[in-house]
Design an enzyme around this catalytic site. Structure first.
Site, short mmCIF file in Angstrom:
data_model
loop_
_atom_site.label_atom_id
_atom_site.label_comp_id
_atom_site.label_asym_id
_atom_site.label_seq_id
_atom_site.Cartn_x
_atom_site.Cartn_y
_atom_site.Cartn_z
N ILE A 155 -6.77 1.18 -15.40
CA ILE A 155 -7.33 0.39 -14.29
C ILE A 155 -8.66 1.00 -13.83
O ILE A 155 -9.64 0.28 -13.62
CB ILE A 155 -6.32 0.29 -13.13
CG1 ILE A 155 -5.07 -0.46 -13.61
CG2 ILE A 155 -6.95 -0.42 -11.92
CD1 ILE A 155 -3.87 -0.39 -12.66
N THR A 233 -6.03 0.80 -4.36
CA THR A 233 -5.07 -0.17 -4.92
C THR A 233 -4.01 0.58 -5.73
O THR A 233 -3.29 -0.04 -6.51
CB THR A 233 -5.77 -1.18 -5.86
OG1 THR A 233 -6.37 -0.46 -6.94
CG2 THR A 233 -6.82 -2.00 -5.14
N ARG A 235 -1.45 3.80 -4.77
CA ARG A 235 -0.25 3.89 -3.94
C ARG A 235 -0.66 4.41 -2.57
O ARG A 235 -1.51 5.32 -2.46
CB ARG A 235 0.77 4.86 -4.56
CG ARG A 235 1.54 4.30 -5.73
CD ARG A 235 2.49 3.17 -5.31
NE ARG A 235 3.23 2.60 -6.43
CZ ARG A 235 2.87 1.49 -7.08
NH1 ARG A 235 1.78 0.83 -6.75
NH2 ARG A 235 3.62 1.03 -8.07
N ASP A 259 -4.88 -1.96 -0.14
CA ASP A 259 -3.92 -2.96 -0.64
C ASP A 259 -2.51 -2.39 -0.71
O ASP A 259 -1.57 -3.13 -0.97
CB ASP A 259 -4.37 -3.41 -2.04
CG ASP A 259 -3.46 -4.48 -2.63
OD1 ASP A 259 -3.18 -5.46 -1.92
OD2 ASP A 259 -3.03 -4.34 -3.79
N GLU A 264 5.63 0.37 2.78
CA GLU A 264 5.50 -1.09 2.80
C GLU A 264 6.85 -1.72 3.16
O GLU A 264 7.87 -1.20 2.73
CB GLU A 264 5.04 -1.58 1.43
CG GLU A 264 3.64 -1.08 1.11
CD GLU A 264 3.18 -1.41 -0.31
OE1 GLU A 264 3.89 -2.16 -1.01
OE2 GLU A 264 2.14 -0.90 -0.69
N HIS A 282 -0.53 -5.76 -0.75
CA HIS A 282 -0.14 -5.33 -2.11
C HIS A 282 -0.22 -6.48 -3.12
O HIS A 282 0.79 -6.90 -3.69
CB HIS A 282 1.26 -4.71 -2.10
CG HIS A 282 1.51 -3.83 -3.30
ND1 HIS A 282 2.30 -2.71 -3.26
CD2 HIS A 282 1.07 -3.91 -4.57
CE1 HIS A 282 2.34 -2.16 -4.47
NE2 HIS A 282 1.59 -2.87 -5.27
N ILE A 283 -1.45 -6.95 -3.33
CA ILE A 283 -1.64 -8.09 -4.25
C ILE A 283 -2.47 -7.69 -5.47
O ILE A 283 -3.04 -8.56 -6.14
CB ILE A 283 -2.29 -9.30 -3.53
CG1 ILE A 283 -3.62 -8.91 -2.85
CG2 ILE A 283 -1.32 -9.92 -2.53
CD1 ILE A 283 -4.41 -10.11 -2.34
N GLY A 284 -2.52 -6.38 -5.77
CA GLY A 284 -3.34 -5.91 -6.90
C GLY A 284 -3.10 -6.70 -8.18
O GLY A 284 -4.04 -7.10 -8.87
N SER A 285 -1.84 -6.92 -8.51
CA SER A 285 -1.54 -7.61 -9.78
C SER A 285 -1.19 -9.07 -9.56
O SER A 285 -0.71 -9.73 -10.48
CB SER A 285 -0.37 -6.90 -10.47
OG SER A 285 0.82 -7.08 -9.71
C1 8YV Z 1 3.18 -4.62 -8.87
C2 8YV Z 1 2.15 -2.34 -8.70
O1 8YV Z 1 2.78 -5.71 -9.53
O2 8YV Z 1 2.35 -2.42 -11.06
C3 8YV Z 1 2.41 -1.74 -10.04
O3 8YV Z 1 2.68 -0.52 -10.10
O4 8YV Z 1 2.04 -1.67 -7.75
C4 8YV Z 1 2.01 -3.78 -8.46
O5 8YV Z 1 0.81 -4.23 -8.93
C5 8YV Z 1 3.88 -5.11 -7.65
O6 8YV Z 1 4.35 -4.02 -6.96
C6 8YV Z 1 5.00 -6.10 -7.98
O7 8YV Z 1 6.06 -5.50 -8.65
#
Ligand code: 8YV
Length: 308
Positions: A155, A233, A235, A259, A264, A282-285
Site C-alpha cells: 500500500i 489508513t 491501524r 480512517d 473502533e 475505516h473505509i480504506g478498502s
Molecule cells: C478491511 C483493513 O477491509 O484489510 C484490512 O486490514 O483494515 C480493512 O481495509 C476492513 O477492516 C474490513 O474487513
C-alpha cells in the site's frame, strides 16, 4: 460449515452459500468471544474481520472441527497466529486486492486535510459561507512537497506512485531498505529523526500490532517540522491519540486525516471538536471492486485450507 461473523457483499455471500453450508451471524459493533463460541457447533471454517479478536483464549476454546480462519482483511493483528499454529488452524487473509483502494484513501485524506475540505463542507452545510474571498479558507498544496511514508509495503508503494504523479518527493521508513526497483527513487531513512525532520506530509501505511504501538508519540511528533500534515489508513494503535490531539491544538501539526482508530467504533473525543481533522469510518478498502475481490480471495483461501 462456514461461520460468517459479519454481513458480506452480496456476491461474496452468494458464492459462500454455493460453496458451503453457512451460519451467518451478521454481527455489528463490538465483538465478544461468545458470539463465536455460542455458534460454533459443526463449524470447520470461519470468515471474520479485524474487529473480531481471535486471541489465544478464544482460539484455545475452539473445537477441533475448526480447520481455518479466513479474515476479510490484509491485517492479521487481531488473530493470535502462534495460538492458531499451535492448534493446527490455518489462517488466510486478503493482501494485494485492496492495495489500490487503500492507497487511494490515503491520498484522499491527504488532499482533504491539506485543502481543509471537511471544514469547508461543514461551513456550507451550516449555512455559514459568506461567499468567495481571496483570503478565505486557505489550505496547502501538495506539489513539490515531501511525503514521508511509514511502512513501504504494497500500500505504501502504491501511494508513493500516486504521489510521484502529483510531483511530491517521497521519503520512507521501513523495517528494511527496499531494492532500487521497488524504491523508485524514494529516499530511505534508517532512523526516525532524519525521516520526521524533512516531512511536509506523513502517511502511516504500516501494520498494527506491538511493533508499531504508539509509534507516533509526543516525542516523534516533536521531531516533525511545524505545520506537517498526518494521515493514517493503517491501524489506529500506531498513534498516541492524546499526543496527536495536543499537537493539533497547538498547530504544530497543521491537520490530520484519520480512517482508523484504536478502539473502533469509538472515536477519541479530542478529535471531534477539532476543525483540522478529517475523520472517516475505516473505509480504506471500501470500494465495491476491492471488497468483492477480498471476499473471493478469503473464500479461495478457506477452500484451499479445507481441501489440502
Ligand atoms: C478491511 C483493513 O477491509 O484489510 C484490512 O486490514 O483494515 C480493512 O481495509 C476492513 O477492516 C474490513 O474487513
Amino acid at each position: 460449515m462456514l461461520l460468517i461473523t459479519r454481513d458480506m457483499p452480496p456476491e461474496v455471500l452468494a458464492r459462500a452459500r454455493r460453496e458451503h453450508e453457512t451460519r451467518e451471524l451478521r454481527l455489528t459493533g463490538r465483538f465478544e468471544a461468545r458470539h463465536v463460541l455460542d455458534n460454533i457447533a459443526g463449524i470447520n471454517a470461519i470468515l471474520c474481520i479485524p474487529a473480531d479478536k481471535f486471541d489465544a483464549a478464544l482460539i484455545k476454546a475452539l473445537p477441533g472441527t475448526v480447520k481455518v480462519i479466513g479474515t476479510f482483511s490484509v491485517g492479521m493483528e487481531h488473530i493470535d497466529l502462534d495460538a492458531a499454529a499451535a492448534r493446527g488452524i490455518k489462517i488466510c487473509h486478503t493482501p494485494d486486492v485492496l492495495t489500490t483502494a487503500t492507497a487511494e484513501l490515503s491520498l484522499t485524506l491527504m488532499l482533504m486535510a491539506a485543502r481543509r475540505a471537511g471544514e469547508g463542507e461543514r461551513i456550507l452545510r451550516a449555512g455559514r459561507w459568506q461567499g468567495l474571498a481571496p483570503t478565505h479558507h486557505l489550505g496547502r498544496g501538495v506539489a513539490g512537497k515531501t511525503l514521508g511514508i511509514l511502512g513501504m509495503g504494497r500500500i505504501g508503494r502504491a501511494l508513493a506512485e500516486m504521489a510521484r504523479g502529483l510531483n511530491m518527493q517521497v521519503h520512507y521508513r521501513n523495517r528494511q531498505r527496499l531494492p532500487a526497483e521497488l524504491e523508485q527513487g524514494a529516499t530511505y531513512h534508517a532512523d526516525d529523526a532524519s525521516f520526521l525532520a524533512v516531512l511536509d506530509f506523513l502517511s502511516i501505511n504500516a501494520p498494527g500490532g506491538k511493533e508499531t504501538f504508539h509509534w507516533l508519540n509526543a516525542e516523534r511528533l516533536a521531531l516533525l517540522k511545524p505545520g506537517a500534515i498526518i494521515v493514517n489508513t493503517g491501524r489506529g494503535t500506531t498513534i498516541d491519540d492524546d499526543a496527536l490531539v495536543a499537537a493539533l491544538c497547538t498547530g504544530h501539526v497543521a491537520a490530520a486525516g484519520l480512517d482508523v482508530f484504536a478502539n473502533e467504533p469509538e472515536i477519541p473525543p479530542g478529535y471531534l471538536t477539532l476543525e483540522n481533522v478529517v475523520l472517516l469510518p475505516h473505509i480504506g478498502s471500501a470500494t465495491i471492486e476491492a471488497r468483492n475481490a477480498m471476499g473471493f480471495l478469503a473464500l479461495d483461501g478457506i477452500k484451499a485450507a479445507l481441501t489440502s
